[in-house]
Design an enzyme around this catalytic site. Structure first.
Site, PDB file in Angstrom:
ATOM      1  N   SER A 121      -9.775   1.817   3.094  1.00 25.28           N
ATOM      2  CA  SER A 121      -8.926   2.593   2.214  1.00 25.28           C
ATOM      3  C   SER A 121      -7.921   1.765   1.405  1.00 25.28           C
ATOM      4  O   SER A 121      -7.367   2.266   0.435  1.00 25.28           O
ATOM      5  CB  SER A 121      -8.156   3.633   3.030  1.00 25.28           C
ATOM      6  OG  SER A 121      -7.292   3.005   3.949  1.00 25.28           O
TER       7      SER A 121
ATOM      8  N   SER B 216      -9.789  -0.652   7.206  1.00 23.52           N
ATOM      9  CA  SER B 216      -9.274  -0.467   5.842  1.00 23.52           C
ATOM     10  C   SER B 216      -8.635  -1.684   5.192  1.00 23.52           C
ATOM     11  O   SER B 216      -8.390  -1.662   3.988  1.00 23.52           O
ATOM     12  CB  SER B 216      -8.270   0.678   5.813  1.00 23.52           C
ATOM     13  OG  SER B 216      -8.956   1.891   5.718  1.00 23.52           O
TER      14      SER B 216
ATOM     15  N   LYS C  94       0.845  -1.201   0.000  1.00 26.03           N
ATOM     16  CA  LYS C  94       0.000   0.000   0.000  1.00 26.03           C
ATOM     17  C   LYS C  94       0.880   1.249   0.000  1.00 26.03           C
ATOM     18  O   LYS C  94       1.930   1.272   0.661  1.00 26.03           O
ATOM     19  CB  LYS C  94      -0.896  -0.032   1.249  1.00 26.03           C
ATOM     20  CG  LYS C  94      -1.939   1.079   1.320  1.00 26.03           C
ATOM     21  CD  LYS C  94      -2.828   0.894   2.546  1.00 26.03           C
ATOM     22  CE  LYS C  94      -3.912   1.966   2.657  1.00 26.03           C
ATOM     23  NZ  LYS C  94      -4.801   1.735   3.828  1.00 26.03           N
TER      24      LYS C  94
HETATM   25  N1  GLN Z   1     -12.934   3.963   6.622  1.00 31.88           N
HETATM   26  C1  GLN Z   1     -12.362   4.277   7.900  1.00 31.88           C
HETATM   27  C2  GLN Z   1     -11.962   5.719   7.920  1.00 31.88           C
HETATM   28  O1  GLN Z   1     -12.198   6.367   6.964  1.00 31.88           O
HETATM   29  C3  GLN Z   1     -11.194   3.389   8.172  1.00 31.88           C
HETATM   30  C4  GLN Z   1      -9.973   3.847   7.498  1.00 31.88           C
HETATM   31  C5  GLN Z   1      -8.795   2.980   7.826  1.00 31.88           C
HETATM   32  O2  GLN Z   1      -8.921   1.927   8.430  1.00 31.88           O
HETATM   33  N2  GLN Z   1      -7.619   3.462   7.449  1.00 31.88           N
HETATM   34  O3  GLN Z   1     -11.398   6.210   8.852  1.00 31.88           O
END
Ligand code: GLN
Length: 475
Positions: A151, A175, A76
């Site tokens: 994400s 994410s 990532k």
């Molecule tokens: N979707 C969640 C957020 O926007 C989790 C994001 C993540 O785990 N990096 O914070």
């Protein structure tokens, strides 16, 4: 060239039926064919081939192959690889090159993994759909009009499309798990502190964990085992002993397994297909000898609120370092230094990142600290107590990964609160710091993947993956 598991690839490499170079070439070809999908932000065409050739030479010369010998991996783009671009899918870091390696990256490399490139994501890991990327949307592998989740959307799509065998993601509130659920693969978030965060660009430091996206639980366990363990460079990394995860997985049996099913995870708003498939899978396990135990986690409704107060507070502080002065994007036309800070941040960050910085600054401000931030910390403690209590009675807590299947691109971008609900089931494990996994359990009436979400007690990743494997296997 496609492989069902790393074991499959490894045995073909060892029998000399194929070489690392051939493997990497076939992955790179597929990556090129999928170029329009924006799955990778950077592809290491030359470096990956060089590395593959070097590994082939080492093997021919009788060198001892590492545990991940020849494993083609994606990383990532919020993890540091020395000399490679590290964008966090943000204009702020669009051309930034990392000057050091993340500890996880070094450990994978030491076991002979091959990195194919850096994957797309929501900007600074903030989002649930990969739509907050400065590098474009990523389509869901099962329906191009839908999102892959986020994400770590690029990492999930890479594994699901066979553009990497395993990918690293980061998980702050879901994410890794949520995109894994949306892309029909396994996504593991280990216990907080299990893997060093050194070299992971910080979003919310007390939540962030590096996670693994893989086709199956065995591959995930293997990669976890390589990365896990104390790191001098991350004071929050745990010195808890790293067990033999494969052995722990093998020790799991469905017979007598106590599966806690919280009523709050099956509320009215839950998509009917998701409920049917997840319950169906749980009943299957019951028929095989597991015990389904109704439990209740009454504070579940507060998870999203507490999470968004705590992570935005931490994010507003972590992202203060992007000021246009030291590195990253700098606005061209500013009259003085104050304007340079303001313009660089205004132009460099996207909408969602700015929204969170504003929210985080607000909840930390003197007048509101007690009302919001302190209160949310107290809620976090309550969650920790509740989950500990629950896991004294059951082996694992089970429910859906997401309340709905992958949604359409653009469907939720206008309403942040609706978008935040995509993580309603994954956020609690991040609040308490326990390990959790999403495992594919079926497809809905539109042929979209549905994931089962499992949570175990601290440092029980082996057991967690062992249970997940039982669920995936009987598909
Ligand atoms: N979707 C969640 C957020 O926007 C989790 C994001 C993540 O785990 N990096 O914070």
């Amino acid at each position: 060239m496609q492989f069902s598991s790393y074991e499959d690839l490894r045995s073909q490499l060892f029998s000399k039926a194929i070489t690392c170079e051939e493997v990497v070439r076939s992955y790179l070809e597929r990556i090129d064919r999928h170029r329009d999908d924006n799955i990778y932000i950077t592809v290491f065409h030359d470096a990956a081939l060089e590395r593959a050739k070097a590994l082939d030479r080492k093997f021919q010369e009788g060198g001892v192959p590492g545990k991940l010998f020849g494993m083609p991996m994606a990383i990532k783009d919020n993890l540091a690889i020395k000399g490679a671009r590290l964008t966090c899918a943000s204009k702020m870091l669009g051309s930034y090159e990392s000057v050091y390696d993340a500890t996880s990256v070094l450990r994978l490399e030491a076991e002979d993994a091959i990195f194919l490139g850096k994957t797309n994501m929501d900007e600074f890991a903030m989002g649930s759909s990969n739509e907050n990327s400065a590098f474009g949307n990523v389509p869901n592998p099962f329906d191009k009009t839908r999102v892959p989740g986020g994400s770590s959307g690029g990492s999930a799509a890479a594994v699901a499309n066979d553009l990497a065998m395993v990918a690293l993601g980061s998980d702050t509130g879901g994410s890794v798990r949520q995109p894994a659920g949306f892309c029909d693969i396994v996504g593991l978030k280990p216990t907080y502190g299990r893997i060093s965060r050194y070299g992971l660009v910080a979003f919310a430091s007390s939540f962030d964990q590096i996670g693994v996206l893989a086709l199956n639980c065995d591959d995930a366990a293997l990669v976890l085992g390589v990365m896990a363990g104390k790191d001098e460079r991350d004071a929050t990394s745990s010195s808890h002993e790293v067990p033999d995860y494969q052995a722990a997985m093998a020790g799991v049996s469905v017979e007598g397994l106590k599966i806690g099913v919280p009523s709050e995870f099956f509320h009215e708003g839950l998509n009917a297909d998701v409920a049917r498939i997840v319950k169906g899978k749980l009943h299957e396990l019951r028929d095989q000898g597991a015990e389904l135990i109704d439990i209740t986690l009454p504070e579940s409704d507060y998870a999203i609120a507490a999470y968004y107060i705590l992570v935005t507070a931490e994010a507003s502080s972590n992202l203060a370092r992007f000021d246009g002065a030291r590195y990253g994007y700098r606005s061209e036309n500013s009259e003085d230094m104050a304007a340079m800070y303001v313009n660089s941040r205004s132009e460099g960050f996207g909408r969602e990142v700015k929204r969170r910085i504003m929210l985080g600054t607000y909840v930390l401000s003197a007048g509101y600290y007690d009302t919001y931030y302190k209160k949310a910390q107290q809620v976090r403690r309550v969650f920790q107590d509740r989950y500990r209590e629950a896991l004294e009675k059951v082996d694992v807590i089970a429910g859906p990964t997401s309340p709905f299947p992958p949604f359409g691109i653009g469907d939720k971008t206008a309403n942040p609160l609706e978008m935040y609900l995509a993580d309603v089931f994954t956020v609690p494990a991040s609040i308490v710091g326990m390990p959790a996994v999403s495992v594919p359990v079926g497809f809905d009436s539109l042929n979209l993947p549905v994931g089962m979400h499992l949570i175990c007690n601290f440092f029980e990743e082996g057991k967690l993956l062992g249970i997940a494997k039982q669920m995936q296997r009987s598909l």
